[in-house]
Design an enzyme around this catalytic site. Structure first.
Site, mmCIF file in Angstrom:
data_model
loop_
_atom_site.group_PDB
_atom_site.id
_atom_site.type_symbol
_atom_site.label_atom_id
_atom_site.label_comp_id
_atom_site.label_asym_id
_atom_site.label_seq_id
_atom_site.Cartn_x
_atom_site.Cartn_y
_atom_site.Cartn_z
ATOM 1 N N LYS A 1 0.814 -1.210 0.000
ATOM 2 C CA LYS A 1 0.000 0.000 0.000
ATOM 3 C C LYS A 1 0.854 1.270 0.000
ATOM 4 O O LYS A 1 0.385 2.334 -0.379
ATOM 5 C CB LYS A 1 -0.980 -0.028 1.166
ATOM 6 C CG LYS A 1 -1.994 -1.159 0.974
ATOM 7 C CD LYS A 1 -3.165 -1.106 1.913
ATOM 8 C CE LYS A 1 -4.235 -2.108 1.522
ATOM 9 N NZ LYS A 1 -3.862 -3.525 1.763
HETATM 10 C C1 LIG Z 1 -4.501 -4.626 1.225
HETATM 11 C C2 LIG Z 1 -3.735 -5.895 1.133
HETATM 12 C C3 LIG Z 1 -4.078 -6.913 0.218
HETATM 13 C C4 LIG Z 1 -5.303 -6.845 -0.659
HETATM 14 O O1 LIG Z 1 -5.185 -5.893 -1.685
HETATM 15 P P1 LIG Z 1 -6.489 -5.376 -2.482
HETATM 16 O O2 LIG Z 1 -6.015 -4.280 -3.331
HETATM 17 O O3 LIG Z 1 -7.446 -4.914 -1.412
HETATM 18 O O4 LIG Z 1 -7.028 -6.539 -3.247
HETATM 19 C C5 LIG Z 1 -3.263 -8.035 0.145
HETATM 20 N N1 LIG Z 1 -2.171 -8.148 0.946
HETATM 21 C C6 LIG Z 1 -1.817 -7.201 1.839
HETATM 22 C C7 LIG Z 1 -0.627 -7.423 2.680
HETATM 23 C C8 LIG Z 1 -2.577 -6.035 1.950
HETATM 24 O O5 LIG Z 1 -2.215 -5.094 2.841
#
Ligand SMILES: *Cc1c(COP(=O)(O)O)cnc(C)c1O
Length: 466
Positions: A112
């Site tokens: 993120k």
């Molecule tokens: C947010 C997250 C996901 C999922 O990603 P999306 O874009 O919501 O599908 C997978 N793995 C981790 C570690 C995350 O923080």
């Protein structure tokens, strides 16, 4: 570049409008009126460019007049320079035609950071131009909150308030949020679940007078700027493995990361299949495999960032599946709201199947994959990555994936040390930049899961004199 709402009842906006609003006022999600494509020269330039330069090239296709290429290069160079890997998103070869794309080298050790760090720079720039302020309000199950706080803590024109469910995020996740000591950051531990936090945030956004009074803004994964930033590593990874066709496997929760791969494909990247890998919360797998998109209640798993029922970004894909007909899309979404279920027709499912396949990984399979990876490579993977690696292995074994396969690794194993240690007996170590984390002083308030109480807290915080 104009952005339209999937629900078709909001005025089109430019990139800046989509960035600041997040959700469209008609409840829909913004998408570009036309998806931009990369030229042959663009692809040639990407082949040997550093990550930040590719980021500026790709994202400039979306930003219109809001940010030009030179400005984006400066921002991208700055924010991706904070990552602890020179390649920003390095690839590790784990098999003949198998790679892991490491997306956890940012400041909060999860993918993120890629979008959030850039979003912080964009907010600061746009708001600074006419001295506006924004109060970002977010609910988090762990990773989003930490990424948002790190990205926004130094922003002059942004306040950030994050609600997390008290006692229900990992210790590392909590400390990454609460160890930040900045006047524009407020953490609230809510006595309730993540769903309670999310419901409170939604109610405060729906309170128009309040939202206007505190200049409320959102950074959740429906913000188009986040999707745009996440398309970039599909381009750099494909270039690094010598071009396509490439299959991508992503551990999926809110359908943001894998949807960014779909956008990259629409922009001209040679992608074969996009694999939606989910944990026991398998609504997307049921939708793709059987046409049954119906929530059954969230089950807690060892990959908690994917413990989500209704995947917001799926609406963007459905919009394309109904040929961008807003009326049909609205009918589908109204059905979902009313009956808590949505049935995809065989034709709709076939259209999705042209780009996507799905797989679900059980808790036991997730643990087995952590063990197997450690035994075969000596390295540790986090539970989210393990969900995706297990899916990649199963689908290749069954003949559904052939050729190059890149699995997205979305978090550093040390972010989920208990789950990793319980599975394979080896405790992952935090990178050196984070070694003081466990003894940091914490800054947070607690509150009941009561919208009025939290509204008052956010209002007071936004109104204080900086
Ligand atoms: C947010 C997250 C996901 C999922 O990603 P999306 O874009 O919501 O599908 C997978 N793995 C981790 C570690 C995350 O923080």
């Amino acid at each position: 570049m104009k952005y339209i709402s999937t629900r078709g009842l909001a005025q089109p906006v430019d990139f800046e409008g989509a960035l600041l609003a997040g959700l469209a006022p008609d409840g829909g999600l913004y998408v570009p009126a036309e998806t931009p494509r990369l030229t042959d020269e663009d692809f040639a330039a990407i082949a040997d460019a550093p990550y930040w330069r590719t980021a500026a090239l790709v994202i400039s296709k979306f930003t219109g007049a809001a940010f030009d290429r030179a400005k984006l290069e400066k921002m991208a160079r700055d924010v991706y320079g904070r990552f602890d890997a020179p390649e920003t998103a390095p690839l590790t070869k784990v098999g003949d035609e198998d790679w892991i794309l490491e997306l956890f080298h940012g400041p909060t050790l999860a993918f993120k950071d890629f979008a959030m760090q850039l979003l912080g720079a964009m907010f600061d720039d746009v708001l600074g131009r006419d001295d506006q302020r924004l109060t970002i309000l977010a609910a988090t199950s762990g990773d989003t909150g930490a990424a948002a706080i790190d990205a926004l803590k130094a922003c002059a024109n942004v306040n950030i308030v994050v609600l997390h469910p008290r006692g229900r995020v990992s210790e590392v996740q909590r400390l990454m949020m609460t160890s930040v000591d900045a006047p524009n950051v407020m953490n609230i531990a809510v006595e309730g679940s993540f769903d309670d936090c999310q419901a409170i945030v939604k109610q405060l956004f729906a309170d128009e007078a309040f939202a206007r009074a505190v200049d409320l803004g959102g950074v959740n994964s429906i913000n188009w700027a986040r999707i745009a930033a996440q398309t970039v590593y599909y381009f750099t990874a494909s270039a690094a493995v010598g071009g396509g066709p490439v299959n991508y496997v992503a551990p999926t929760g809110n359908f943001g990361d894998i949807y960014a791969g779909y956008v990259a494909r629409c922009m001209g990247l040679n992608i074969n299949r996009l694999v939606v890998a989910v944990n026991a919360n398998d609504i997307l797998h049921r939708a793709l495999a059987e046409g049954d998109y119906s929530p059954r209640g969230v089950k807690p798993t060892i990959s908690p960032s994917m413990d989500i029922e209704v995947a917001s970004n799926f609406e963007r894909l459905l919009f394309d599946v109904v040929d961008r007909d807003s009326e049909r899309l609205r009918a589908l979404m109204n059905d979902l709201a009313k009956t808590r279920a949505l049935r995809l027709s065989d034709e709709q499912r076939a259209r999705i199947a042209a780009d996507f396949i799905s797989a679900t990984t059980s808790e036991d399979e997730t643990r087995d994959e952590i063990i197997r990876h450690q035994r075969e490579t000596g390295a540790l993977i986090d539970p989210h990555t393990a969900v995706a690696r297990s899916a990649a292995r199963a689908l290749r074994g069954a003949g559904h994936l052939t050729g190059k396969v890149i699995t997205l690794s979305t978090a550093h194993p040390a972010k989920f040390p208990d789950a990793v240690t319980a599975a394979c007996g080896v405790r992952p170590k935090l990178p050196t930049a984070h070694i003081d984390l466990m003894s940091s002083k914490e800054h947070m308030k607690t509150a009941p899961a009561d919208t009025d109480v939290i509204k008052q807290m956010v209002g007071d915080f936004a109104a204080r004199k900086p």
